[in-house]
Design a protein around this motif. Structure first.
Motif, short mmCIF file in Angstrom:
data_model
loop_
_atom_site.label_atom_id
_atom_site.label_comp_id
_atom_site.label_asym_id
_atom_site.label_seq_id
_atom_site.Cartn_x
_atom_site.Cartn_y
_atom_site.Cartn_z
N GLY C 253 44.78 36.73 44.90
CA GLY C 253 44.92 37.57 46.08
C GLY C 253 44.76 39.05 45.81
O GLY C 253 44.49 39.82 46.73
N ARG C 254 44.91 39.47 44.58
CA ARG C 254 44.95 40.91 44.31
C ARG C 254 43.79 41.46 43.52
O ARG C 254 43.69 42.68 43.35
CB ARG C 254 46.21 41.24 43.50
CG ARG C 254 47.47 41.06 44.26
CD ARG C 254 48.60 41.61 43.45
NE ARG C 254 49.85 41.36 44.16
CZ ARG C 254 51.00 41.89 43.83
NH1 ARG C 254 51.06 42.71 42.78
NH2 ARG C 254 52.09 41.63 44.49
N SER C 255 43.00 40.61 42.92
CA SER C 255 41.93 41.15 42.10
C SER C 255 40.68 40.34 42.32
O SER C 255 40.73 39.24 42.85
CB SER C 255 42.33 41.10 40.62
OG SER C 255 41.87 39.91 40.03
N PRO C 256 39.52 40.88 41.96
CA PRO C 256 38.27 40.17 42.23
C PRO C 256 37.83 39.28 41.08
O PRO C 256 36.74 38.75 41.10
CB PRO C 256 37.28 41.32 42.41
CG PRO C 256 37.79 42.38 41.50
CD PRO C 256 39.29 42.23 41.46
N PHE C 257 38.68 39.12 40.06
CA PHE C 257 38.24 38.44 38.84
C PHE C 257 38.60 36.95 38.86
O PHE C 257 39.66 36.58 39.37
CB PHE C 257 38.89 39.10 37.62
CG PHE C 257 38.69 40.59 37.57
CD1 PHE C 257 37.45 41.12 37.27
CD2 PHE C 257 39.74 41.46 37.84
CE1 PHE C 257 37.26 42.51 37.24
CE2 PHE C 257 39.56 42.83 37.81
CZ PHE C 257 38.32 43.37 37.51
N PRO C 258 37.75 36.10 38.30
CA PRO C 258 38.12 34.68 38.17
C PRO C 258 39.33 34.55 37.26
O PRO C 258 39.57 35.39 36.40
CB PRO C 258 36.88 34.05 37.52
CG PRO C 258 35.77 35.02 37.72
CD PRO C 258 36.39 36.37 37.78
N VAL C 259 40.09 33.48 37.46
CA VAL C 259 41.35 33.30 36.74
C VAL C 259 41.38 31.94 36.03
O VAL C 259 41.24 30.90 36.67
CB VAL C 259 42.53 33.37 37.72
CG1 VAL C 259 43.85 33.21 36.98
CG2 VAL C 259 42.52 34.70 38.47
#
Lengths: 341, 341, 341, 341
Positions: C253-259
């Motif tokens: 929800g807070r960053s554009p990076f894959p997790v």
């Protein structure tokens, strides 16, 4: 923020304001009598002007915490025994009251070093049903006799509100252990007691939550609360807990309660007790709670963190020097140690 | 356990033993030269007799940790400046080297109080690309000039092995920050340096891991390591970190390295710096690292935890008294403060 | 808040705003090109109107964080291999590249289950100088050959900026380990690399600090960052770390990076790997990093948390079902496993 | 280790062994009836042969923990309602019982999704004396009526042993909150109750301590204990607590009690509740405790972590899919929702 109510504001108006603030998630407190102040920390922010317009409100100011109404930290625990002033309040004793003889030996050592309190557990909060559970009432009376023989106060831990009548009769100070810091039922009951309450920090309690618990006791009628730092739980395993010495000056600045430190539970290691006791005093502590035992390696519990009686005497002698360096003092023994001790 | 190798044991035999122990998950260390000792902590337990039968092994004993080979904690940092002895090693300065003039003012204040080191950052480990990154080489030279004018050592943080040649030329002590305590590439490089290394504790490092990092530098050739407690990360939010004062006596008992404390980063709050500095000394610290700034509220970084110069002087004067109470002393200023300072 | 600069605002105006915000203690970021946005989180609050009056400022708005400029989390790692879309990105391998044969066996198992990456360490960040330090360049080439034989990407950990040229030649994705999450020198260098960076969470890093480190790499020119949750350090000792599964939906929800998630380091216990892998996927993870070894009990490191190849196959088969329940899928193996694998 | 006593060993012999082990600091337990087994974990190690020679001892074996004597985790809570089997036990409700109407709306929503329990607090453990303290007995009866109207069990928190008679009359399951997990007086009393006990994890309790607390209730006579993970306190501030999902599979392997998860308190953030509920099920949880409210933003407490009724329905529908992927199922609603609900 602080909401100041008008003179004569009704209980309904007051509780209306309290409810609105609490619903917003704030930690709300109100002062006891006379002019009513309501403080709210945290929670949804609302424009001050909106609150100022509520029925019964005189003014709203930024800021926090209703003052507890005592101009000084100094507290009289018994005739001639105070905490929070120049004299340090030293309390020591075994983890458990194990027997009459050992308690007398310990009490003699405590008194001979200028200590003012004898502490031991009569009821032990063991989760294991087979660990030693304490001697109960019998232990309390043993403690009382040993303390009386040496002019000491009795400090012991209360586990449940049901123990209050008996313990209030026998003890001078009631300790609330770390595991009960959040036990609101017990705290509320202690608010009705006439004894001072020594409130240990919960092992995962923030300083703010801890002050809140002390204020809870005070708000229920008993302002004679002492705080005692005993370590918090962290990732470090070399010590039983991580003793948060910085909580001491923080509390002195933020709350009106005297502050003690317990380096025995704070570290769980005998060799760290004296240096951490010195550190606590240097940081401003008003006193100490230390575990001592005539034969630590034979203690029924917590032997690894207990000093023996010689170790205790040596420690107190080093504490006298540190106390002097921060304008405090360890009291002199009231009288020469009685022959029969 | 300690494995003692035979005189003349070959490198292959030595590494055979090391490998077997390491494969079992132990933390393995070997002593540097002459008689080879290999210590293993943790890991799968193996019968001592099995290890004793390996090629090249002279004996196997229970116990731990190869001694670092220094009989005392005292360490000479520069001619006439030691740490770990009776004299405390006080280092202070701004978070960042911000300019020539302010560094001179700070250095004068440090020297006038008996401090021995001037510390400031020239390279700042900011994760935000837009925060102030430090003045770099220019800042180091400013620091050098200010320190020289007042007879102080220069302490500054190294962020990367590539900075070593330059920093070794300019500085007297290289600091490894908390964020780099686990940076083995940097630690290995510092093992080859001829400067003392001031190793701060990682914010989630156990005391054992921290000692391990110091021993890593030592094992690579540089035994002149100082440890500096600067707080660990816990659930408490009232302070920036939780300063683990108990780590100080623990380290003094478990490692041969001098131990400093940094109450500025340890607490993040100006009003706690002096009480925590006193606590650290009372617990046995060999010195302090403190952030000071002529105008803390205008500091480019960490102003909230910096003392101003008057505050620093007052603190050191209170430290002299505590030092005396634990048989230590803050050095007297080397000479009257120069007129131009 | 977000400060939007005027078209054509000069670098001096921009850095003036950045400096003022940073001096106030805020975490400041600016967008890369075209319209310049500056975001500030935290720090001293200043009236928006004051900031709006600074030279070059077009407008000031409440809010936070400059968007990273990618409309989707999906990222192409290599032709035909993406992460962050419907297909899960599974990476597995031994802790260390121990030898050619075992890497081939592992690679075959990974590919046969629909995995896309082979991961092993060639340089190991061991603080003990005598623990196995990895095979270095030789290990990287072994990894490359094993991956190529089975159509996999090579993922390996970089410890130091100096390793970048070699590793960029051999690997497909560079991992930054937990101990280096705060290593700004390394992060800055990786901002210049053309490979994707897999950034593990520091063991005491908050989610916000972790996102900050990823944005630091992105701000230096490389937006292809993957985040990987691997557990944080807490008081719990039953697991090696406490895996913070809630960080996964927070990050989404807070960053554009894959997790991604690493249940091997996250728990340190083999029997917990499969249930925690399922939990990570159910919480929304885009992929997994798992330690596997043909003979875990003989692994040179971290055997206790490694699955064997059969265990891995079984786990992936259970993951296929969970993936389906959250509208994701584990890719099918690209082709039948080659006979010679 | 496990000490097996001889058939016919006397109580004195048994308690002699227990005492010796407990004095050594071990966590000691003994099995209830028939053959007496004593298990000791931790504490001073003593040679097994020494213990084997004590009076009454049949044999001593390495190993740990006396089995709780139930062959399965499955537990019947009420006729037709079990936990620990294939069917998941879903419990939901508002933080506080606020009124009759809202409880009916909530109960209808819970039942319509296949939930089996309605949970709300009637007594709230607020430390602030001015926060909403709950409706007390009146709230319990409201809860009972709402639950009965929809065929649900009543789950509510007990704060003090004194509340037991009343709560045992009205409720079906008694919850012990995180703040009371260490309250041995309350746990002992619940050992005498005939209701199942839902024991939440203390916010700084290790998994071992938590199991110990559950076994304490069981050892006092009530083996019907359910555990509920609700997050632990860590340094992370983005979530209210850090939900330790790995505790779920750990508990399933180490204790005989069913395991629930509370993603509402576990995260404190509404948007994380559904992903964490899915994660908990994927990791093996036997059920969930979720805070829901018809109008979360108007809730008297904990609104920020409450789902609204539509959000709850959507979440449960996603849970059905995840449950299926791990061979569990969310029960179907017992009957069509009554018209008047």
């Amino acid at each position: 923020m602080i909401v100041r109510m008008r003179q004569g504001a009704g209980e309904e108006e007051i509780s209306g304001v309290v409810r609105i603030l609490a619903e917003g998630g704030a930690h709300v407190q109100r002062s006891g009598r006379g002019e009513v102040l309501i403080s709210a920390d945290g929670g949804t922010e609302r424009p001050l002007a909106v609150l100022a317009a509520l029925p019964g409100v005189a003014s709203v100011e930024p800021g926090s915490r209703v003052p507890a109404g005592r101009g000084t930290r100094e507290l009289e625990l018994a005739p001639g025994v105070t905490v929070g002033g120049r004299e340090l309040f030293l309390v020591a004793g075994p983890c458990s009251a194990e027997g009459e003889e050992m308690l007398h030996a310990v009490a003699a050592a405590v008194a001979a070093s200028g200590g003012r309190g004898l502490r031991a557990g009569a009821y032990k909060p063991r989760t294991s049903p087979y660990a030693f559970q304490g001697l109960g009432e019998e232990g309390l009376w043993m403690l009382r006799r040993a303390a009386d023989a040496h002019g000491l106060l009795v400090v012991s831990e209360i586990l449940d509100a049901g123990q209050l009548p008996l313990m209030a009769e026998i003890c001078d100070v009631l300790q609330v252990g770390a595991r009960n810091m959040h036990n609101t039922v017990l705290l509320r009951e202690l608010g009705t007691a006439r004894l001072p309450v020594l409130l240990k920090r919960g092992m995962a309690a923030t300083v703010e939550e801890w002050i809140g618990a002390a204020e809870y006791v005070a708000a229920h009628g008993n302002p004679r609360v002492l705080l005692c730092e005993r370590g918090i739980r962290t990732f470090e395993t070399a010590t039983r807990n991580t003793m948060d010495i910085s909580a001491i000056p923080l509390l002195l600045g933020r709350s009106p309660f005297p502050v003690l430190a317990d380096p025995s539970h704070g570290t769980g290691r005998r060799e760290l007790v004296a240096p951490m006791a010195r550190a606590a005093l240097a940081a401003g502590a008003d006193g100490l709670l230390v575990e001592i035992h005539p034969e630590p390696d034979r203690a029924l519990s917590d032997g690894a963190q207990s000093l023996d009686l010689d170790g205790y005497r040596e420690m107190v002698s080093s504490l006298r020097r540190v106390a002097g360096a921060v304008d405090r003092e360890v009291p002199e023994p009231a009288a020469p140690e009685p022959a029969g001790a």
